[in-house]
Scaffold this motif. Structure first.
Motif, PDB file in Angstrom:
ATOM      1  N   MET A   1       0.840  -1.199   0.000  1.00  0.00           N
ATOM      2  CA  MET A   1       0.000   0.000   0.000  1.00  0.00           C
ATOM      3  C   MET A   1       0.872   1.245   0.000  1.00  0.00           C
ATOM      4  SD  MET A   1      -3.131  -0.810   2.581  1.00  0.00           S
ATOM      5  CE  MET A   1      -4.187   0.390   1.795  1.00  0.00           C
ATOM      6  N   ILE A   2       0.317   2.327  -0.478  1.00  0.00           N
ATOM      7  CA  ILE A   2       0.959   3.623  -0.329  1.00  0.00           C
ATOM      8  C   ILE A   2       0.511   4.153   1.031  1.00  0.00           C
ATOM      9  CG2 ILE A   2       1.130   5.970  -1.214  1.00  0.00           C
ATOM     10  CD1 ILE A   2       0.356   4.753  -3.986  1.00  0.00           C
ATOM     11  N   LEU A   3       1.456   4.283   1.957  1.00  0.00           N
ATOM     12  CA  LEU A   3       1.150   4.749   3.312  1.00  0.00           C
ATOM     13  C   LEU A   3       1.818   6.091   3.551  1.00  0.00           C
ATOM     14  CD1 LEU A   3       1.691   1.472   5.378  1.00  0.00           C
ATOM     15  CD2 LEU A   3      -0.483   2.561   4.840  1.00  0.00           C
ATOM     16  N   VAL A   4       1.060   7.015   4.121  1.00  0.00           N
ATOM     17  CA  VAL A   4       1.577   8.332   4.465  1.00  0.00           C
ATOM     18  C   VAL A   4       1.089   8.658   5.867  1.00  0.00           C
ATOM     19  CG1 VAL A   4       1.543  10.785   3.878  1.00  0.00           C
ATOM     20  CG2 VAL A   4       1.469   9.078   2.056  1.00  0.00           C
ATOM     21  N   ALA A   5       1.989   9.166   6.699  1.00  0.00           N
ATOM     22  CA  ALA A   5       1.606   9.592   8.044  1.00  0.00           C
ATOM     23  C   ALA A   5       2.228  10.955   8.314  1.00  0.00           C
ATOM     24  CB  ALA A   5       2.077   8.573   9.077  1.00  0.00           C
ATOM     25  N   ASN A   6       1.460  11.825   8.944  1.00  0.00           N
ATOM     26  CA  ASN A   6       1.999  13.125   9.313  1.00  0.00           C
ATOM     27  C   ASN A   6       1.340  13.616  10.589  1.00  0.00           C
ATOM     28  OD1 ASN A   6      -0.445  13.531   7.796  1.00  0.00           O
ATOM     29  ND2 ASN A   6       0.036  15.701   7.722  1.00  0.00           N
ATOM     30  N   ASN A   7       2.098  14.451  11.307  1.00  0.00           N
ATOM     31  CA  ASN A   7       1.553  15.072  12.509  1.00  0.00           C
ATOM     32  C   ASN A   7       0.740  16.274  12.063  1.00  0.00           C
ATOM     33  OD1 ASN A   7       1.274  15.282  15.331  1.00  0.00           O
ATOM     34  ND2 ASN A   7       2.746  16.954  15.347  1.00  0.00           N
ATOM     35  N   ASP A   8      -0.512  16.320  12.459  1.00  0.00           N
ATOM     36  CA  ASP A   8      -1.445  17.339  11.999  1.00  0.00           C
ATOM     37  C   ASP A   8      -1.954  18.115  13.214  1.00  0.00           C
ATOM     38  OD1 ASP A   8      -3.292  18.806  10.601  1.00  0.00           O
ATOM     39  OD2 ASP A   8      -4.563  17.110  10.062  1.00  0.00           O
ATOM     40  N   ASP A   9      -1.879  19.435  13.156  1.00  0.00           N
ATOM     41  CA  ASP A   9      -2.331  20.268  14.265  1.00  0.00           C
ATOM     42  C   ASP A   9      -3.385  21.258  13.766  1.00  0.00           C
ATOM     43  OD1 ASP A   9      -2.650  21.480  16.674  1.00  0.00           O
ATOM     44  OD2 ASP A   9      -0.625  22.287  16.818  1.00  0.00           O
ATOM     45  N   LYS A  10      -4.449  20.714  13.182  1.00  0.00           N
ATOM     46  CA  LYS A  10      -5.535  21.547  12.667  1.00  0.00           C
ATOM     47  C   LYS A  10      -6.550  21.811  13.758  1.00  0.00           C
ATOM     48  CE  LYS A  10      -6.378  21.151   7.812  1.00  0.00           C
ATOM     49  NZ  LYS A  10      -6.953  20.407   6.745  1.00  0.00           N
ATOM     50  N   ASP A  11      -7.130  22.965  13.742  1.00  0.00           N
ATOM     51  CA  ASP A  11      -8.205  23.332  14.667  1.00  0.00           C
ATOM     52  C   ASP A  11      -7.790  23.190  16.133  1.00  0.00           C
ATOM     53  OD1 ASP A  11      -9.812  23.658  12.368  1.00  0.00           O
ATOM     54  OD2 ASP A  11     -10.386  21.539  12.437  1.00  0.00           O
ATOM     55  N   GLY A  12      -6.491  23.318  16.426  1.00  0.00           N
ATOM     56  CA  GLY A  12      -6.023  23.259  17.802  1.00  0.00           C
ATOM     57  C   GLY A  12      -5.954  21.866  18.397  1.00  0.00           C
ATOM     58  N   THR A  13      -6.233  20.833  17.609  1.00  0.00           N
ATOM     59  CA  THR A  13      -6.164  19.458  18.076  1.00  0.00           C
ATOM     60  C   THR A  13      -5.048  18.746  17.330  1.00  0.00           C
ATOM     61  OG1 THR A  13      -8.549  19.450  18.441  1.00  0.00           O
ATOM     62  CG2 THR A  13      -7.449  17.323  18.372  1.00  0.00           C
ATOM     63  N   GLU A  14      -4.065  18.263  18.090  1.00  0.00           N
ATOM     64  CA  GLU A  14      -2.939  17.567  17.474  1.00  0.00           C
ATOM     65  C   GLU A  14      -3.275  16.094  17.296  1.00  0.00           C
ATOM     66  OE1 GLU A  14       1.865  17.456  17.924  1.00  0.00           O
ATOM     67  OE2 GLU A  14       0.693  17.395  19.762  1.00  0.00           O
ATOM     68  N   LYS A  15      -2.948  15.571  16.110  1.00  0.00           N
ATOM     69  CA  LYS A  15      -3.164  14.149  15.842  1.00  0.00           C
ATOM     70  C   LYS A  15      -2.154  13.686  14.814  1.00  0.00           C
ATOM     71  CE  LYS A  15      -6.575  14.829  12.174  1.00  0.00           C
ATOM     72  NZ  LYS A  15      -7.086  16.175  12.237  1.00  0.00           N
ATOM     73  N   VAL A  16      -1.919  12.386  14.785  1.00  0.00           N
ATOM     74  CA  VAL A  16      -1.138  11.776  13.707  1.00  0.00           C
ATOM     75  C   VAL A  16      -2.158  11.191  12.745  1.00  0.00           C
ATOM     76  CG1 VAL A  16       0.515   9.997  13.074  1.00  0.00           C
ATOM     77  CG2 VAL A  16       0.833  11.291  15.195  1.00  0.00           C
ATOM     78  N   ALA A  17      -2.110  11.642  11.501  1.00  0.00           N
ATOM     79  CA  ALA A  17      -3.033  11.159  10.476  1.00  0.00           C
ATOM     80  C   ALA A  17      -2.298  10.150   9.607  1.00  0.00           C
ATOM     81  CB  ALA A  17      -3.543  12.323   9.632  1.00  0.00           C
ATOM     82  N   ILE A  18      -2.849   8.951   9.508  1.00  0.00           N
ATOM     83  CA  ILE A  18      -2.254   7.881   8.705  1.00  0.00           C
ATOM     84  C   ILE A  18      -3.225   7.580   7.578  1.00  0.00           C
ATOM     85  CG2 ILE A  18      -1.332   5.537   8.691  1.00  0.00           C
ATOM     86  CD1 ILE A  18      -1.214   5.855  11.826  1.00  0.00           C
ATOM     87  N   ARG A  19      -2.731   7.633   6.350  1.00  0.00           N
ATOM     88  CA  ARG A  19      -3.588   7.369   5.201  1.00  0.00           C
ATOM     89  C   ARG A  19      -2.949   6.268   4.359  1.00  0.00           C
ATOM     90  NH1 ARG A  19      -4.061  12.711   6.508  1.00  0.00           N
ATOM     91  NH2 ARG A  19      -6.205  13.451   6.644  1.00  0.00           N
ATOM     92  N   GLY A  20      -3.785   5.349   3.919  1.00  0.00           N
ATOM     93  CA  GLY A  20      -3.307   4.258   3.083  1.00  0.00           C
ATOM     94  C   GLY A  20      -4.197   4.102   1.876  1.00  0.00           C
ATOM     95  N   VAL A  21      -3.585   3.831   0.743  1.00  0.00           N
ATOM     96  CA  VAL A  21      -4.342   3.626  -0.490  1.00  0.00           C
ATOM     97  C   VAL A  21      -3.554   2.651  -1.370  1.00  0.00           C
ATOM     98  CG1 VAL A  21      -3.331   5.579  -1.761  1.00  0.00           C
ATOM     99  CG2 VAL A  21      -5.645   4.809  -2.308  1.00  0.00           C
ATOM    100  N   VAL A  22      -4.273   1.934  -2.210  1.00  0.00           N
ATOM    101  CA  VAL A  22      -3.640   0.978  -3.105  1.00  0.00           C
ATOM    102  C   VAL A  22      -4.436   0.972  -4.407  1.00  0.00           C
ATOM    103  CG1 VAL A  22      -4.930  -1.033  -2.259  1.00  0.00           C
ATOM    104  CG2 VAL A  22      -2.661  -1.367  -3.207  1.00  0.00           C
ATOM    105  N   ALA A  23      -3.779   0.671  -5.519  1.00  0.00           N
ATOM    106  CA  ALA A  23      -4.443   0.704  -6.823  1.00  0.00           C
ATOM    107  C   ALA A  23      -5.523  -0.366  -6.943  1.00  0.00           C
ATOM    108  CB  ALA A  23      -3.417   0.539  -7.940  1.00  0.00           C
ATOM    109  N   GLU A  24      -5.245  -1.543  -6.421  1.00  0.00           N
ATOM    110  CA  GLU A  24      -6.240  -2.614  -6.458  1.00  0.00           C
ATOM    111  C   GLU A  24      -6.712  -2.829  -5.021  1.00  0.00           C
ATOM    112  OE1 GLU A  24      -4.136  -5.714  -8.522  1.00  0.00           O
ATOM    113  OE2 GLU A  24      -4.601  -4.820 -10.459  1.00  0.00           O
ATOM    114  N   THR A  25      -6.443  -3.957  -4.421  1.00  0.00           N
ATOM    115  CA  THR A  25      -6.673  -4.144  -2.988  1.00  0.00           C
ATOM    116  C   THR A  25      -5.470  -4.857  -2.402  1.00  0.00           C
ATOM    117  OG1 THR A  25      -7.799  -6.280  -3.215  1.00  0.00           O
ATOM    118  CG2 THR A  25      -9.193  -4.294  -3.232  1.00  0.00           C
TER     119      THR A  25
END
Length: 178
Positions: free
Chosen positions: A92-116
């Protein structure tokens, strides 16, 4: 003749129902049956921490055949200070980043793949936190997951997908400061 045929059919039906409902006495199954939906968990080697400690937390997904894509958010209480994250190599294509939107800090992890892609039991990301120097004995630090989007495919192609984010089993984690 009709009575004979009817009697034979009744006996066959009774035999069929008995055979379908029979259980082996004294035999127990020890195999664990997988849930019908993915399980997303936070895993750590130890949940007892001290002020200044470094904690590695793994985000794990299991029981996820035909995974198409997902968004997973990791929220830590103020007792943890984010340091870094590392995504694990997989198909899978995995991306993670520390996100501090709207005053709430979180680590956002996103995964996607062309098929499954099948995730039978995979650590997808390691997040490193430092325990706050201000933490005192008895403090409780919660780390929780949110899964706003999770899609599975009906087959390997990924052409048809469906959402399971409301059904996902989530295992959060709690740390205690010594």
């Amino acid at each position: 003749m009709k009575k004979l045929i009817s009697s034979v059919l009744v006996l066959l039906l009774i035999f069929a129902f008995t055979a379908c409902n029979s259980e082996s006495a004294g035999e127990e199954s020890t195999t664990e049956e997988a849930p019908a939906v993915p399980v997303v968990s936070l895993i750590a080697d130890d949940t007892s921490v001290k002020a200044g400690d470094t904690v590695e937390l793994k985000v794990n997904i299991k029981y996820s055949p035909f995974t198409a894509c997902f968004d997973i958010y990791v929220f830590a209480d103020e007792g943890f200070v984010y340091e870094k994250n590392t995504v694990m190599p997989c198909e899978m294509i995995l991306v993670a980043n520390n996100d501090d939107k709207d005053g709430t800090e979180k680590v956002a992890i996103r995964g996607v793949v062309a098929e499954t892609y099948d995730l039978p039991y995979n650590d997808i990301c390691t997040i490193t936190y430092k325990v706050s120097e201000n933490a005192v004995s008895g403090d409780v630090i919660n780390v929780i997951l949110q899964v706003p989007s999770y899609q599975l495919g009906l087959d390997e192609s990924g052409n048809d997908v469906y959402s399971v984010n409301e059904d996902i089993i989530i295992n959060n984690i709690t740390f205690t400061v010594e």
